[in-house]
Design a protein around this motif. Sequence first.
Motif, PDB file in Angstrom:
ATOM      1  N   ALA A 143       1.167  -1.347   0.226  1.00 14.85           N
ATOM      2  CA  ALA A 143      -0.178  -0.326   0.300  1.00 14.85           C
ATOM      3  C   ALA A 143       0.971   1.130   0.109  1.00 14.85           C
ATOM      4  O   ALA A 143       2.311   1.180   0.864  1.00 14.85           O
ATOM      5  N   ARG A 144       0.528   2.151  -1.383  1.00 15.41           N
ATOM      6  CA  ARG A 144       1.202   3.899  -1.056  1.00 15.41           C
ATOM      7  C   ARG A 144       0.889   4.206  -0.815  1.00 15.41           C
ATOM      8  O   ARG A 144      -0.878   4.361  -0.989  1.00 15.41           O
ATOM      9  N   LEU A 145       1.450   5.826  -0.338  1.00  9.78           N
ATOM     10  CA  LEU A 145       0.508   6.867  -0.567  1.00  9.78           C
ATOM     11  C   LEU A 145       1.185   8.033  -1.712  1.00  9.78           C
ATOM     12  O   LEU A 145       2.583   7.797  -1.613  1.00  9.78           O
ATOM     13  N   SER A 146       0.945   8.196  -2.855  1.00 16.93           N
ATOM     14  CA  SER A 146       1.667   9.673  -3.557  1.00 16.93           C
ATOM     15  C   SER A 146       1.060  10.486  -3.199  1.00 16.93           C
ATOM     16  O   SER A 146      -0.528  10.345  -4.024  1.00 16.93           O
ATOM     17  N   LYS A 147       1.647  11.903  -4.102  1.00 16.49           N
ATOM     18  CA  LYS A 147       0.922  12.801  -4.709  1.00 16.49           C
ATOM     19  C   LYS A 147       1.236  13.301  -5.207  1.00 16.49           C
ATOM     20  O   LYS A 147       2.372  13.587  -6.007  1.00 16.49           O
ATOM     21  N   ARG A 148       0.411  13.735  -6.452  1.00 15.31           N
ATOM     22  CA  ARG A 148       0.212  14.592  -7.002  1.00 15.31           C
ATOM     23  C   ARG A 148      -0.482  16.042  -7.526  1.00 15.31           C
ATOM     24  O   ARG A 148      -1.626  15.959  -6.605  1.00 15.31           O
ATOM     25  N   VAL A 149      -0.254  16.757  -8.243  1.00 12.85           N
ATOM     26  CA  VAL A 149      -0.827  18.393  -8.637  1.00 12.85           C
ATOM     27  C   VAL A 149      -1.820  18.329  -9.494  1.00 12.85           C
ATOM     28  O   VAL A 149      -1.914  17.625 -10.824  1.00 12.85           O
ATOM     29  N   ARG A 211      -2.546   9.375   6.380  1.00  8.97           N
ATOM     30  CA  ARG A 211      -1.817   8.055   6.456  1.00  8.97           C
ATOM     31  C   ARG A 211      -2.047   6.928   6.669  1.00  8.97           C
ATOM     32  O   ARG A 211      -3.478   7.165   6.127  1.00  8.97           O
ATOM     33  N   LEU A 212      -1.729   5.908   6.236  1.00 10.76           N
ATOM     34  CA  LEU A 212      -2.259   4.920   5.891  1.00 10.76           C
ATOM     35  C   LEU A 212      -1.854   3.742   7.665  1.00 10.76           C
ATOM     36  O   LEU A 212      -0.795   3.252   7.661  1.00 10.76           O
ATOM     37  N   ASN A 213      -3.007   3.429   7.568  1.00  9.69           N
ATOM     38  CA  ASN A 213      -2.878   2.119   9.212  1.00  9.69           C
ATOM     39  C   ASN A 213      -3.479   1.128   8.524  1.00  9.69           C
ATOM     40  O   ASN A 213      -3.781   0.725   7.467  1.00  9.69           O
ATOM     41  N   LYS A 214      -3.105  -0.171   9.017  1.00 13.75           N
ATOM     42  CA  LYS A 214      -3.008  -1.982   9.035  1.00 13.75           C
ATOM     43  C   LYS A 214      -3.352  -2.313   9.809  1.00 13.75           C
ATOM     44  O   LYS A 214      -2.841  -1.934  10.998  1.00 13.75           O
ATOM     45  N   ASP A 215      -4.173  -3.131   9.767  1.00 12.17           N
ATOM     46  CA  ASP A 215      -5.372  -3.732  10.460  1.00 12.17           C
ATOM     47  C   ASP A 215      -5.332  -5.121  10.308  1.00 12.17           C
ATOM     48  O   ASP A 215      -5.607  -5.511   9.654  1.00 12.17           O
ATOM     49  N   GLU A 216      -4.855  -5.620  11.447  1.00 14.56           N
ATOM     50  CA  GLU A 216      -4.342  -7.373  11.081  1.00 14.56           C
ATOM     51  C   GLU A 216      -6.880  -8.623  11.489  1.00 14.56           C
ATOM     52  O   GLU A 216      -6.759  -8.435  12.204  1.00 14.56           O
ATOM     53  N   ILE A 217      -6.943  -8.712  10.263  1.00 17.76           N
ATOM     54  CA  ILE A 217      -8.114  -9.176  10.203  1.00 17.76           C
ATOM     55  C   ILE A 217      -8.237 -11.073  10.413  1.00 17.76           C
ATOM     56  O   ILE A 217      -7.440 -11.776   9.278  1.00 17.76           O
ATOM     57  N   VAL A 218      -8.854 -11.303  11.184  1.00 19.75           N
ATOM     58  CA  VAL A 218      -9.004 -12.650  11.041  1.00 19.75           C
ATOM     59  C   VAL A 218      -9.903 -13.303  10.461  1.00 19.75           C
ATOM     60  O   VAL A 218     -11.079 -12.991  10.811  1.00 19.75           O
TER      61      VAL A 218
END
Length: 244
Positions: A143-149, A211-218
């Motif tokens: 997963a990435r965050l990218s910024k463009r104009v 921001r990116l948050n990561k959750d572990e899903i079972v």
Amino acid sequence: MRLTEQQVRSLYGQDVQDRSGAKIGSVGQVWADPSGEATWVSVKTGVMGHHESMAPLDAARMQQDGRLQVQYDKATVRSAPSVETGTNQPLSTEQLAQLYRHYQIGEQAGPPPKQKQQAGGPEMVRSEERLRVGTESEPAGAARLSKRVVTENVQTSVPVEHDEVTVVHEPILDADRANVRAGIGEEQREMELRAERPVVAKEQVPVERVRLNKDEIVEEQPVNAQVRRELVDADVPERARRNR
């Protein structure tokens, strides 16, 4: 731990846990003292090779599901003196001394224990495969965050002022004529006029954090596999067969 003959028979192949409940391996063989009481077991730890680690049965206990729990940690059992897989030799005095030192238990007098032999006629061991399902972690992308104009039009309005000229004709009253100088000729007067115009300026301001948050899903995922098991058929003459 005093085990019945039936319990000893059920030990073979059962899981072995350490004192915290962690799995060490499975029971390979059982040794008994001269009185027939089971005193030692060998544990198949899954480590490559043809040896099984030895573990004492004193203070061990059997769980309701048949698993054997010893009162030592996994590392102690796995590093214990071992025997060859499939051996039918009794434990020697030297082997016992090494085991007593490793587990820090007092040496016991008397003949060394012999491998537990099951009473009765000829027998064979029936084996089966059991499915042991686990999990392993593998990459699943990034997963990435990218910024463009981007450019967009913004339309708004702003109030502006400007001067407007009105021509006013005002007659001179008789009472005021004495104070006004009369004259005939060309003359020019000016009035400065002003007008506002919109002016646009730009400024850069921070507006939000992303921001990116990561959750572990079972989740439960079905697993299908094929396992093999052996069947034992007894060929007994009809006259010698006992009906049960």
